[in-house]
Design a protein around this motif. Sequence first.
Motif, PDB file in Angstrom:
ATOM      1  N   VAL A  89      -0.270 -14.520 -13.544  1.00 43.81           N
ATOM      2  CA  VAL A  89       0.017 -13.104 -13.329  1.00 43.81           C
ATOM      3  C   VAL A  89      -1.269 -12.288 -13.352  1.00 43.81           C
ATOM      4  CG1 VAL A  89       1.186 -11.069 -14.260  1.00 43.81           C
ATOM      5  CG2 VAL A  89       2.374 -13.262 -14.209  1.00 43.81           C
ATOM      6  N   TRP A  92      -2.974 -12.476 -10.069  1.00 39.19           N
ATOM      7  CA  TRP A  92      -2.378 -11.608  -9.044  1.00 39.19           C
ATOM      8  C   TRP A  92      -2.857 -10.175  -9.201  1.00 39.19           C
ATOM      9  CZ3 TRP A  92       3.222 -13.519 -10.422  1.00 39.19           C
ATOM     10  CH2 TRP A  92       3.366 -14.852 -10.004  1.00 39.19           C
ATOM     11  N   VAL A  93      -2.877  -9.704 -10.454  1.00 38.06           N
ATOM     12  CA  VAL A  93      -3.294  -8.325 -10.712  1.00 38.06           C
ATOM     13  C   VAL A  93      -4.763  -8.140 -10.351  1.00 38.06           C
ATOM     14  CG1 VAL A  93      -3.618  -6.559 -12.493  1.00 38.06           C
ATOM     15  CG2 VAL A  93      -1.530  -7.952 -12.482  1.00 38.06           C
ATOM     16  N   ARG A  99       2.961  -6.431  -3.932  1.00 42.50           N
ATOM     17  CA  ARG A  99       4.160  -7.129  -4.389  1.00 42.50           C
ATOM     18  C   ARG A  99       5.389  -6.701  -3.587  1.00 42.50           C
ATOM     19  NH1 ARG A  99       6.968  -6.617 -10.411  1.00 42.50           N
ATOM     20  NH2 ARG A  99       8.274  -8.481 -10.262  1.00 42.50           N
ATOM     21  N   LEU A 132       1.844  -7.336 -14.497  1.00 45.56           N
ATOM     22  CA  LEU A 132       2.115  -7.011 -13.094  1.00 45.56           C
ATOM     23  C   LEU A 132       2.929  -5.733 -12.989  1.00 45.56           C
ATOM     24  CD1 LEU A 132       1.823  -7.984 -10.130  1.00 45.56           C
ATOM     25  CD2 LEU A 132       3.997  -9.180 -10.427  1.00 45.56           C
ATOM     26  N   TRP A 143       3.501  -1.876  -4.022  1.00 44.48           N
ATOM     27  CA  TRP A 143       4.696  -2.659  -4.327  1.00 44.48           C
ATOM     28  C   TRP A 143       5.889  -2.031  -3.615  1.00 44.48           C
ATOM     29  CZ3 TRP A 143       8.520  -0.187  -7.462  1.00 44.48           C
ATOM     30  CH2 TRP A 143       8.094   1.013  -8.068  1.00 44.48           C
TER      31      TRP A 143
END
Length: 411
Positions: A89, A92-93, A99, A132, A143
Amino acid sequence: MIKDFDKCLEKYAELIVKTGVNVQQNHTVLLEVSVTQAPLARLVVKKAYELGAKEVILRWNDDFILRQHVAHTDIDVLEHVPDYRLAEVDDWVEKGASRISIVSQDPGALAGVDSERVAAYQRFDRKFLFNLRQAGQANKISWTVIAAAGTEWAKLVFPELASEEEQVSALWDQIFKATHIYDEDPIASWKKHEAILAEKAAMLNKAQFKALHYQAPGTDFTVGLPDNHVWDSSRSINSRGEEFMANMPTEEVFTAPDFRHAEGTVSSTKPLSYAGTTITGMQFTFKDGEVVEASADQGESVLKSLLNSDPGSKRLGEVALVPDPSPISQSGITFYNTLFDENASNHLAFGNGYAFNIENGTNMSEEELEAIGLNRSINHVDFMIGSNQMDIDGIREDGTRVPIFRQGDWA
């Protein structure tokens, strides 16, 4: 049946990547989607790479496997988050991954599973995705949450239709209508729609009310608003300065309340689908900003587990205004899905407030945000309270009142 379904699905995928998360050259994209929605997933991946994405990461989900996992996994294992998953995670950040969450799950996927096990899984999910979600709630990343027609979900929404095929087709029809896919140019339609919502948000930002007072059958409730609060609408901007659309469909303008100031009684007007359970007939009594009494006709144990998750879960993190004449409300359909039902109704949210709903909030520390009155929590769960009988007044610093809603619509 929907005419030219494949063409509509391709237009939908294009809307998701262009308007939803606004994929640009060298972006990382994170796609969360059910295994039953593979055709849409393939189109989204294809469109993202066509726009220059450098990688698209897929997180598949499956209602059947989730139920087996929650019902049978050793409970210590169920709620444990291994370090390698937290590192995933964080990666990803760090990459600023855009997202995309495609919701199509069965609202009752975990119905009947032991509530302690469901709560343990929720604890896992909150810990796993915490960083996230925090990045999303501060608009550090793009997102979007969108829907796809799942079979079990469609059965619940359209029980009167004779076959699964008809039910799924009817749900896709509603999704396409709500997201302007039947328009010649859905992306242009969304720009026009966003401009209307932005005008309402600007009006409320200029007013800077100190509190809102809600009245309707079963509801007599006042909630405070912090100094320098910001009303937002459908369009958001990430830390890279790129526009994105967090929810499609959306009919709301929203801000953060002051978590220390909420008084009175609130009744829900639509079911809440949470933790694989449908919760209905909710009533809450607030005192000094906190829920002191809560009940539900169905799913009460799951509701109370949510409220007891952490101190912030008994307090509010969002207030949102949605006119009853909105297209989703006027469809007369209860979708048993927050993405749709919240856009048919005024709503509140328990839990975490969004930092961007405070002026300069995304540059503040957690302590500074809390001091201003922004709620901090591991949760953010919307519930619907609006109807065509709801009146809302804005209360100014000097106590004077200004009508905002009358009979469920803008005054």
